[in-house]
Design an enzyme around this catalytic site. Structure first.
Site, PDB file in Angstrom:
ATOM      1  N   SER A 260       8.067  77.048 121.858  1.00 29.38           N
ATOM      2  CA  SER A 260       7.120  77.073 120.754  1.00 29.38           C
ATOM      3  C   SER A 260       5.668  77.165 121.246  1.00 29.38           C
ATOM      4  O   SER A 260       5.363  78.040 122.031  1.00 29.38           O
ATOM      5  CB  SER A 260       7.373  75.840 119.891  1.00 29.38           C
ATOM      6  OG  SER A 260       7.015  76.121 118.576  1.00 29.38           O
ATOM      7  N   LYS A 264       4.212  79.620 124.188  1.00 29.46           N
ATOM      8  CA  LYS A 264       3.014  80.477 124.250  1.00 29.46           C
ATOM      9  C   LYS A 264       2.286  80.139 125.549  1.00 29.46           C
ATOM     10  O   LYS A 264       1.813  81.012 126.285  1.00 29.46           O
ATOM     11  CB  LYS A 264       2.075  80.206 123.063  1.00 29.46           C
ATOM     12  CG  LYS A 264       2.736  80.241 121.664  1.00 29.46           C
ATOM     13  CD  LYS A 264       1.722  79.940 120.560  1.00 29.46           C
ATOM     14  CE  LYS A 264       2.263  79.307 119.292  1.00 29.46           C
ATOM     15  NZ  LYS A 264       3.238  79.995 118.507  1.00 29.46           N
ATOM     16  N   TRP A 351       9.966  82.033 110.980  1.00 27.33           N
ATOM     17  CA  TRP A 351       8.515  81.813 111.109  1.00 27.33           C
ATOM     18  C   TRP A 351       7.986  82.429 112.416  1.00 27.33           C
ATOM     19  O   TRP A 351       6.866  82.905 112.500  1.00 27.33           O
ATOM     20  CB  TRP A 351       8.271  80.301 111.062  1.00 27.33           C
ATOM     21  CG  TRP A 351       6.870  79.813 111.113  1.00 27.33           C
ATOM     22  CD1 TRP A 351       6.353  78.948 112.035  1.00 27.33           C
ATOM     23  CD2 TRP A 351       5.803  80.076 110.192  1.00 27.33           C
ATOM     24  NE1 TRP A 351       5.051  78.668 111.757  1.00 27.33           N
ATOM     25  CE2 TRP A 351       4.680  79.346 110.635  1.00 27.33           C
ATOM     26  CE3 TRP A 351       5.690  80.876 109.048  1.00 27.33           C
ATOM     27  CZ2 TRP A 351       3.442  79.383 109.966  1.00 27.33           C
ATOM     28  CZ3 TRP A 351       4.460  80.912 108.378  1.00 27.33           C
ATOM     29  CH2 TRP A 351       3.367  80.170 108.846  1.00 27.33           C
ATOM     30  N   HIS A 401      14.753  76.601 114.991  1.00 30.27           N
ATOM     31  CA  HIS A 401      13.660  76.461 115.953  1.00 30.27           C
ATOM     32  C   HIS A 401      13.891  75.198 116.780  1.00 30.27           C
ATOM     33  O   HIS A 401      13.742  74.086 116.271  1.00 30.27           O
ATOM     34  CB  HIS A 401      12.364  76.340 115.139  1.00 30.27           C
ATOM     35  CG  HIS A 401      11.118  76.336 115.955  1.00 30.27           C
ATOM     36  ND1 HIS A 401      10.645  77.452 116.599  1.00 30.27           N
ATOM     37  CD2 HIS A 401      10.232  75.345 116.226  1.00 30.27           C
ATOM     38  CE1 HIS A 401       9.516  77.155 117.216  1.00 30.27           C
ATOM     39  NE2 HIS A 401       9.250  75.875 117.006  1.00 30.27           N
TER      40      HIS A 401
HETATM   41  C1  GTR Z   1       4.267  75.552 114.269  1.00 28.16           C
HETATM   42  C2  GTR Z   1       3.384  76.733 114.598  1.00 28.16           C
HETATM   43  C3  GTR Z   1       4.101  77.634 115.555  1.00 28.16           C
HETATM   44  C4  GTR Z   1       4.750  76.888 116.691  1.00 28.16           C
HETATM   45  C5  GTR Z   1       5.258  75.516 116.309  1.00 28.16           C
HETATM   46  C6  GTR Z   1       5.497  74.550 117.457  1.00 28.16           C
HETATM   47  O1  GTR Z   1       3.759  74.734 113.331  1.00 28.16           O
HETATM   48  O2  GTR Z   1       3.076  77.395 113.410  1.00 28.16           O
HETATM   49  O3  GTR Z   1       3.218  78.629 116.028  1.00 28.16           O
HETATM   50  O4  GTR Z   1       3.913  76.803 117.775  1.00 28.16           O
HETATM   51  O5  GTR Z   1       4.415  74.863 115.464  1.00 28.16           O
HETATM   52  O6  GTR Z   1       4.825  74.563 118.465  1.00 28.16           O
HETATM   53  O7  GTR Z   1       6.378  73.696 117.280  1.00 28.16           O
END
Ligand code: GTR
Length: 419
Positions: A260, A264, A351, A401
């Site tokens: 996540s 990045k 997402w 996720h």
């Molecule tokens: C979310 C965000 C994503 C992702 C995620 C995370 O809220 O929109 O880009 O990075 O968090 O890091 O769990």
């Protein structure tokens, strides 16, 4: 009549606003876009060899990401003190648990980050997976020998984090994402660092690593200077500095993995620091592996408004203006070449735009081919739970996720293949 008109206008405009804020998940509503060319240099010349790529194009792209997306890391020496604060047995004697504290000082500011390491006793010099964690090193395994993180942590009652502090109840709460024993059993070491040690994940630049580098009177990074993602990436490179000194670690075989926002970060750290031999992005989504121009799920505008501290301020210029970016995220993946890179998605993680993550990995193949290596074979996504592994690897698994054992098993297979 006037009132009815006004009322209708109000209804109509709230509808437009609602539509505007609603994420798009419909492929047919993706605006037409053209991806920037990986293999055309800024002077218009075609890049046709790995040598030309290394000499000119790679750096052009790296500089664009630095300037417009993640922000430049200021230069300047930092005083670093490294201490081994613990070394003991773990996992019934199968592994050595080590804690290494790195303390950085500059400009009358100081921060410390703790690296937690598990090294298999089966190896004299272990290849390593390294990744940042979200809630503290002590959350990855319930082992009383792991020190509780002492820095600020986002409150989470279910995880035993109260008043932004870890408690005994936090031990092992994130174990499902870190199959430590399986990693050790396969002959790999594991290193992890709580990302908040480097920079707390809040929109506040008065703390964390940024403060060490401010010029006089500076309170906030300049428009092209580092946000938090660049800060976390800086910390990963400092951990790599340590790994290079530890004789129990095979520092030529270090795989960087992140999930996540930390996915990045893994991609950006791997792009900047070529000592990471494999780079793995798990569900990294917008600003990670996903193509920004697809504008599906999370968009640049959305991420900049929800998390203004992750990127540099220049990135705001591209909110709802993605076509003006000189890069897109396939170019970030390509910066790993010729090192193996793996992108993973989850079916339920709309997402993060799984298809956009896949396409980035696919398009990066152009650069791998310059090195005589194989990228992904086709622009058709594989079936779920069917990893593809060449120099570029990819899978989309069932589920949400998250980081699962399936993800880790695929990453270890990928590392087995390339190390
Ligand atoms: C979310 C965000 C994503 C992702 C995620 C995370 O809220 O929109 O880009 O990075 O968090 O890091 O769990």
């Amino acid at each position: 009549m006037r009132y009815i008109c006004c009322a209708l206008m109000v209804i109509f405009s709230t509808e437009i606003i609602a539509q505007k804020n609603e994420p798009n998940y419909d492929e047919s509503k993706i605006p037409a876009y053209t991806l920037p060319e990986l293999l055309t240099a800024k002077d218009g010349k075609t890049i046709s060899s790995s040598k030309q790529w290394d000499k000119t194009r790679r750096n052009e792209i790296l500089m664009d990401f630095q300037r417009f997306v993640y922000g430049k890391i200021p230069e300047g020496a930092v005083e670093t003190r490294t201490q081994i604060i613990k070394e003991t047995d773990a996992l019934n004697g199968k592994a050595t648990l080590k804690e290494v504290r790195m303390t950085f000082s500059r400009n009358n500011h100081q921060i410390s980050m703790d690296i937690l390491l598990f090294l298999p006793k089966s190896k004299e010099k272990a290849p390593l997976f390294v990744g940042l964690n979200f809630y503290g090193n002590h959350t990855i395994l319930d082992d009383p020998n792991i020190s509780l993180a002492s820095s600020w942590i986002r409150n989470n009652e279910a995880f035993g984090i109260i008043d932004n502090k870890a408690t005994e109840a936090s031990r092992g709460v994130r174990h499902s994402r870190w199959p430590v024993e399986k990693i050790i059993d396969r002959g790999y070491g594991l290193a992890t660092i709580y990302y908040g040690d480097i920079d707390p994940d809040v929109n506040d630049f008065s703390d964390g690593i940024h403060t060490l580098f401010y010029g006089s009177g500076q309170m906030h990074p300049a428009k092209d200077q580092w946000g938090s993602i660049s800060g976390w990436a800086w910390g990963l490179s400092r951990a790599m500095d340590y790994f290079e000194t530890d004789k129990a670690i095979d520092n030529k075989r270090i795989a960087l993995m992140g999930h996540s926002r930390i996915g990045k970060t893994a991609l950006w750290a791997g792009a900047m620091d070529e000592r990471f031999a494999i780079v793995i992005s798990n569900d990294s989504g917008c600003g990670g592996a996903a193509l920004s121009r697809r504008k599906i799920g999370e968009t640049v505008g959305k991420i900049n408004s929800s998390f203004p501290h992750w990127f540099c301020d220049n990135f705001n210029d591209y909110s709802n203006n993605e076509n003006a970016l000189p890069i897109d995220q396939h170019m970030l993946i390509a910066l790993m070449a010729p090192r193996p890179v793996y992108v993973a998605s989850a079916e339920g993680d709309r997402w993060a735009d799984p298809r956009g993550e896949f396409l980035s990995a696919y398009h990066a193949g152009e650069v791998y081919r310059l090195f005589g290596l194989d990228g992904l074979p086709s622009d058709k996504m594989p079936e779920v739970n069917q990893p593809i592994m060449h120099s570029v690897g990819y899978h989309i698994r069932t589920g949400k996720h998250d980081v699962t054992d399936f993800d880790w098993e695929s990453y270890m297979d990928f590392a087995d293949m390339h190390f």
